[in-house]
Design an enzyme around this catalytic site. Sequence first.
Site, PDB file in Angstrom:
ATOM      1  N   GLY A 170      29.055  50.289  48.013  1.00 11.62           N
ATOM      2  CA  GLY A 170      29.996  49.458  47.130  1.00 11.62           C
ATOM      3  C   GLY A 170      31.149  48.964  47.858  1.00 11.62           C
ATOM      4  O   GLY A 170      31.748  49.271  48.647  1.00 11.62           O
ATOM      5  N   GLY A 211      33.838  47.358  46.278  1.00 16.83           N
ATOM      6  CA  GLY A 211      34.853  47.273  45.369  1.00 16.83           C
ATOM      7  C   GLY A 211      36.072  47.778  46.236  1.00 16.83           C
ATOM      8  O   GLY A 211      36.222  47.762  47.547  1.00 16.83           O
ATOM      9  N   PHE A 212      37.367  48.206  45.602  1.00 18.82           N
ATOM     10  CA  PHE A 212      38.474  48.449  46.418  1.00 18.82           C
ATOM     11  C   PHE A 212      38.250  49.667  47.297  1.00 18.82           C
ATOM     12  O   PHE A 212      38.721  49.486  48.385  1.00 18.82           O
ATOM     13  CB  PHE A 212      39.421  48.866  45.210  1.00 18.82           C
ATOM     14  CG  PHE A 212      39.923  47.699  44.546  1.00 18.82           C
ATOM     15  CD1 PHE A 212      40.949  46.616  45.035  1.00 18.82           C
ATOM     16  CD2 PHE A 212      39.775  47.553  43.264  1.00 18.82           C
ATOM     17  CE1 PHE A 212      41.321  45.748  44.302  1.00 18.82           C
ATOM     18  CE2 PHE A 212      40.112  46.784  42.178  1.00 18.82           C
ATOM     19  CZ  PHE A 212      40.848  45.729  43.006  1.00 18.82           C
ATOM     20  N   GLY A 213      37.467  50.729  46.954  1.00 17.21           N
ATOM     21  CA  GLY A 213      37.330  51.794  47.838  1.00 17.21           C
ATOM     22  C   GLY A 213      36.586  51.400  48.967  1.00 17.21           C
ATOM     23  O   GLY A 213      37.005  51.680  50.046  1.00 17.21           O
ATOM     24  N   GLU A 216      45.274  44.605  26.671  1.00 17.07           N
ATOM     25  CA  GLU A 216      45.187  43.302  27.302  1.00 17.07           C
ATOM     26  C   GLU A 216      44.176  42.606  26.726  1.00 17.07           C
ATOM     27  O   GLU A 216      44.592  41.309  26.256  1.00 17.07           O
ATOM     28  CB  GLU A 216      44.910  43.547  28.930  1.00 17.07           C
ATOM     29  CG  GLU A 216      45.977  43.889  29.417  1.00 17.07           C
ATOM     30  CD  GLU A 216      45.635  44.498  31.048  1.00 17.07           C
ATOM     31  OE1 GLU A 216      46.547  44.677  31.791  1.00 17.07           O
ATOM     32  OE2 GLU A 216      44.414  44.394  31.259  1.00 17.07           O
ATOM     33  N   ASP A 231      36.112  55.743  41.470  1.00 19.45           N
ATOM     34  CA  ASP A 231      36.073  56.354  40.333  1.00 19.45           C
ATOM     35  C   ASP A 231      34.926  57.370  40.274  1.00 19.45           C
ATOM     36  O   ASP A 231      35.020  58.066  39.331  1.00 19.45           O
ATOM     37  CB  ASP A 231      35.575  55.150  39.289  1.00 19.45           C
ATOM     38  CG  ASP A 231      36.634  53.894  39.026  1.00 19.45           C
ATOM     39  OD1 ASP A 231      37.751  54.154  39.575  1.00 19.45           O
ATOM     40  OD2 ASP A 231      36.276  52.939  38.447  1.00 19.45           O
ATOM     41  N   ALA A 269      42.630  51.156  40.801  1.00 20.33           N
ATOM     42  CA  ALA A 269      42.624  50.463  42.045  1.00 20.33           C
ATOM     43  C   ALA A 269      43.304  50.952  43.204  1.00 20.33           C
ATOM     44  O   ALA A 269      42.814  51.054  44.225  1.00 20.33           O
ATOM     45  CB  ALA A 269      42.739  48.917  41.897  1.00 20.33           C
TER      46      ALA A 269
END
Length: 422
Positions: A14, A16-18, A173, A302, A317
């Site tokens: 992954g 992503g952020f992590g 949003e 997550d 995040a």
Amino acid sequence: MSTTQAIPHVVILGGGFGGLWATRALNSAPVRITLVDRTNHHLFQPLLYQVATAGLSGPDIAAPLRNILRKQRNVTVRMDEARSIDVQQRRVTLAGGMLDYDYLLVATGSSHAYFGHDEWQRHAPGMKTMDDALAIRRHILDAFESAEREPDPARRTAWLSFVVIGAGPTGVELAGTLAEIAHHTLPSEFRVADPRTAQIHLVEAGARVLSSMPSALSAKTQRQLEQMGVHVHLNAAVTAVGDTGVQMGDQHIEARTLLWAAGVAASSLGAQLGAPCDRAGRVLVSPDLSLPQHPEVFVIGDLAHVEQGDKPVPGLAPAAKQMGAYAARVIRNRLAGRMTPAFHYSDYGTLASIGRGAAVVDLRGIHLSGVIAWWFWLMTHILFLIGFRNRLVVMLDWAWSYCTWQRSARIIVGGQRDKSER
């Protein structure tokens, strides 16, 4: 070690952020890293809804992983998909081969949760990836085009009805931005359909919008949305979703565009790790984010269930970034024979944009709303974007949008709606 080389092999699933923050935190560490992701880019998910609503283009909020990590010599980036994990053999099976590891970091995030009704996804798409956002953008813009060529007033009304299911930050949003598009961006561009007659519905099963925020900010958010023309439906659990709209008990909203922002489910890879999971499929990890029976395997972002106090660490995040950096620190300390204190999440607050000049911010008990909160939201998101180019482009696009009410990415590309829907 499971590998044949002396240097420990760290596999990170992954980007992503992590995963990305873990990779960067292992820079110069005596390890070799393989970062695996299904795409070739890191995505700034908090602004994904801006792509879906034509405010920004895809490359504005994404950056190639290889480019981000080009100077980190101990990393190999592999665009591939993890299919299974064998924690006994310390092996990951990918779509294009296999990888053995000494340490494994699983940061594959989450997907949409339809609460046992996966068939709803066809009618109410969610938003997790760039492909999702582009498909939703096409869906939204095509609805206005379909209304313009629809001669029947009742069918035109259905095309100009939009339902957002779920009133968390993403749902709020989306609903607020849709109202701005309908009431300010498009009215002068259509001749048959009047975008100002569009009905934007925000449906929430709970008692208030933004339930993770203090009740006072939730109330302000609801008032702002209603002033923008959004119809907010609370305590309205969805019972059916179909081609013609959404059902909430006895109430039916006829609409041709439904968007899902109601829930997430953890990546299916978590179930393959042999550790207990919570109801959402998140893996119950040790205080150092590793598996109790396999300390060489870490679960972050997550996909991890981490208790702090009496609440789980939220799937945000900042939490994923902190988990990634922490897991890298644990690996460094283990290699050096040092202990690491338990993971502790530093909660710096939550924020959500409602629309032009309106947002809400909760900073450790300091509550902001209105224009001040909106400027704080803008600056925070620009600051956390990766890359100077992305920050500059987003800042310029937002400035242009603020001055003109226009949205710079209103191009319909890709597949069209099924002809039977027209």
